[in-house]
Enzyme design. Sequence first.
Site, PDB file in Angstrom:
ATOM      1  N   ARG A   1       0.862  -1.187   0.000  1.00 30.83           N
ATOM      2  CA  ARG A   1       0.000   0.000   0.000  1.00 30.83           C
ATOM      3  C   ARG A   1       0.902   1.241   0.000  1.00 30.83           C
ATOM      4  O   ARG A   1       1.613   1.502   0.967  1.00 30.83           O
ATOM      5  CB  ARG A   1      -0.924  -0.031   1.206  1.00 30.83           C
ATOM      6  CG  ARG A   1      -1.804  -1.285   1.250  1.00 30.83           C
ATOM      7  CD  ARG A   1      -2.548  -1.423   2.558  1.00 30.83           C
ATOM      8  NE  ARG A   1      -1.641  -1.375   3.685  1.00 30.83           N
ATOM      9  CZ  ARG A   1      -2.006  -1.144   4.949  1.00 30.83           C
ATOM     10  NH1 ARG A   1      -3.277  -0.960   5.246  1.00 30.83           N
ATOM     11  NH2 ARG A   1      -1.122  -1.118   5.908  1.00 30.83           N
TER      12      ARG A   1
ATOM     13  N   TRP B   1       0.584   4.367   0.403  1.00 33.14           N
ATOM     14  CA  TRP B   1       0.463   5.403   1.427  1.00 33.14           C
ATOM     15  C   TRP B   1       1.190   5.009   2.718  1.00 33.14           C
ATOM     16  O   TRP B   1       1.305   5.816   3.627  1.00 33.14           O
ATOM     17  CB  TRP B   1      -0.996   5.753   1.698  1.00 33.14           C
ATOM     18  CG  TRP B   1      -1.851   4.666   2.265  1.00 33.14           C
ATOM     19  CD1 TRP B   1      -2.182   4.484   3.575  1.00 33.14           C
ATOM     20  CD2 TRP B   1      -2.519   3.616   1.542  1.00 33.14           C
ATOM     21  NE1 TRP B   1      -3.007   3.393   3.718  1.00 33.14           N
ATOM     22  CE2 TRP B   1      -3.231   2.844   2.492  1.00 33.14           C
ATOM     23  CE3 TRP B   1      -2.576   3.260   0.193  1.00 33.14           C
ATOM     24  CZ2 TRP B   1      -3.995   1.735   2.121  1.00 33.14           C
ATOM     25  CZ3 TRP B   1      -3.338   2.153  -0.175  1.00 33.14           C
ATOM     26  CH2 TRP B   1      -4.031   1.403   0.783  1.00 33.14           C
TER      27      TRP B   1
ATOM     28  N   ASP C   1      -8.044  -4.851 -10.840  1.00 38.75           N
ATOM     29  CA  ASP C   1      -8.766  -5.326  -9.665  1.00 38.75           C
ATOM     30  C   ASP C   1     -10.254  -5.396  -9.997  1.00 38.75           C
ATOM     31  O   ASP C   1     -10.896  -4.365 -10.232  1.00 38.75           O
ATOM     32  CB  ASP C   1      -8.509  -4.363  -8.506  1.00 38.75           C
ATOM     33  CG  ASP C   1      -9.176  -4.808  -7.215  1.00 38.75           C
ATOM     34  OD1 ASP C   1      -9.554  -5.991  -7.116  1.00 38.75           O
ATOM     35  OD2 ASP C   1      -9.312  -3.972  -6.306  1.00 38.75           O
TER      36      ASP C   1
ATOM     37  N   GLU D   1     -13.733  -6.428  -8.632  1.00 38.41           N
ATOM     38  CA  GLU D   1     -14.531  -6.798  -7.465  1.00 38.41           C
ATOM     39  C   GLU D   1     -15.997  -6.409  -7.633  1.00 38.41           C
ATOM     40  O   GLU D   1     -16.739  -6.392  -6.657  1.00 38.41           O
ATOM     41  CB  GLU D   1     -13.955  -6.147  -6.204  1.00 38.41           C
ATOM     42  CG  GLU D   1     -12.520  -6.553  -5.912  1.00 38.41           C
ATOM     43  CD  GLU D   1     -12.009  -6.001  -4.594  1.00 38.41           C
ATOM     44  OE1 GLU D   1     -12.816  -5.796  -3.674  1.00 38.41           O
ATOM     45  OE2 GLU D   1     -10.788  -5.770  -4.494  1.00 38.41           O
TER      46      GLU D   1
ATOM     47  N   GLN E   1      -8.603 -13.299  -4.480  1.00 41.26           N
ATOM     48  CA  GLN E   1      -8.531 -12.806  -3.104  1.00 41.26           C
ATOM     49  C   GLN E   1      -9.310 -13.783  -2.218  1.00 41.26           C
ATOM     50  O   GLN E   1     -10.523 -13.741  -2.157  1.00 41.26           O
ATOM     51  CB  GLN E   1      -9.129 -11.411  -3.028  1.00 41.26           C
ATOM     52  CG  GLN E   1      -8.451 -10.399  -3.943  1.00 41.26           C
ATOM     53  CD  GLN E   1      -9.299  -9.171  -4.174  1.00 41.26           C
ATOM     54  OE1 GLN E   1     -10.183  -8.844  -3.384  1.00 41.26           O
ATOM     55  NE2 GLN E   1      -9.048  -8.479  -5.274  1.00 41.26           N
TER      56      GLN E   1
ATOM     57  N   TYR F   1      -9.082 -14.122   1.074  1.00 36.90           N
ATOM     58  CA  TYR F   1      -8.926 -13.684   2.459  1.00 36.90           C
ATOM     59  C   TYR F   1     -10.001 -14.282   3.354  1.00 36.90           C
ATOM     60  O   TYR F   1     -11.200 -14.150   3.105  1.00 36.90           O
ATOM     61  CB  TYR F   1      -8.990 -12.165   2.560  1.00 36.90           C
ATOM     62  CG  TYR F   1      -8.240 -11.412   1.493  1.00 36.90           C
ATOM     63  CD1 TYR F   1      -7.083 -11.929   0.894  1.00 36.90           C
ATOM     64  CD2 TYR F   1      -8.673 -10.162   1.075  1.00 36.90           C
ATOM     65  CE1 TYR F   1      -6.395 -11.225  -0.079  1.00 36.90           C
ATOM     66  CE2 TYR F   1      -7.984  -9.452   0.100  1.00 36.90           C
ATOM     67  CZ  TYR F   1      -6.858  -9.988  -0.482  1.00 36.90           C
ATOM     68  OH  TYR F   1      -6.187  -9.292  -1.452  1.00 36.90           O
TER      69      TYR F   1
ATOM     70  N   GLU G   1      -4.282  -2.052   9.801  1.00 37.59           N
ATOM     71  CA  GLU G   1      -4.479  -1.306  11.026  1.00 37.59           C
ATOM     72  C   GLU G   1      -5.926  -0.821  11.178  1.00 37.59           C
ATOM     73  O   GLU G   1      -6.650  -0.656  10.211  1.00 37.59           O
ATOM     74  CB  GLU G   1      -3.522  -0.110  11.074  1.00 37.59           C
ATOM     75  CG  GLU G   1      -3.722   0.913   9.975  1.00 37.59           C
ATOM     76  CD  GLU G   1      -3.184   0.496   8.628  1.00 37.59           C
ATOM     77  OE1 GLU G   1      -3.415   1.242   7.658  1.00 37.59           O
ATOM     78  OE2 GLU G   1      -2.552  -0.575   8.506  1.00 37.59           O
TER      79      GLU G   1
END
Length: 283
Positions: free
Chosen positions: A17, A19, A118, A120, A178, A180, A212
């Site tokens: 990521r 950022w 991507d 989705e 993905q 996850y 986070e």
Amino acid sequence: MVASPYPRTALQMAYFRTWHDRVADPTKPNSFGDIPAEVDVAFVFPDFTPPQNPFWRTLREEYVPALHERGTRVVRTTDISALLDPSFPDTATGHRDLAEKLVTELVHEHGLDGLDIDMESYLDAEQAERAAGVFHELARLVGKESGTDSLLIYDTNLGGDEQVFQHTADLYDYVLVQSYGRTVESLQETWDSFAPLIPAERYLIGFSFYEEFDLNRWDDTSEPFETSRAVDYADWQPDGATKAGVFSYAVDRDGVEFLDDRITETGYTWTRRLSERLHRGDA
């Protein structure tokens, strides 16, 4: 670009990521350029990083050359919505012009090795046909159909029965699912939806490191390492076949304990150990 061919199996790919890069945000401790050689393909996941951010110059001038030196290819991720840009007409010429713009701005301007889309969203029939048209134009410019050493990658949380994929499956170097938080028992059923259209050597499944502030609670990477979902994914193979490998999302959070929201420096310990796990039968 890196010219040497890549193995078709035991691959490891990773989404960083942007950022959370210390050039993009000096309060952050990690660097995209520090992604280790155990990663075969590193994805530039660019949210919250505007064009004027110094990250982009550093990416081209420092990070990409360093990663190439380690043998890691660098690919830019963008959303499927980029292929539906309404400022381009829904015509063959419009599809070609849009594809050329995307490759120029997202790949060539930063000296990257390819493009990752991507997917989705379930599109309606008109949108799906339009997206498929742009995908075919992208494939003239990047990926295995282009005659270059670049990559065109499709990543998704949907099944292989999605209509855009059904019309474009042969275009991609790799397809990333993905996975996850999914159970290992569910992986075969998902693969079965892709199997009629692509070989297993182009198929990867992915886990996520803990983001986070409760951004996800997949719990894919809780210790102990040996009994984690990430290791289960590295070990899993489709019935009668061998998958291309695994990928991780939020590799900038490698090693962070579940529900630990501190932003800390990573040594990429899980990434390194997963590489050993993937290659343990090579000796």
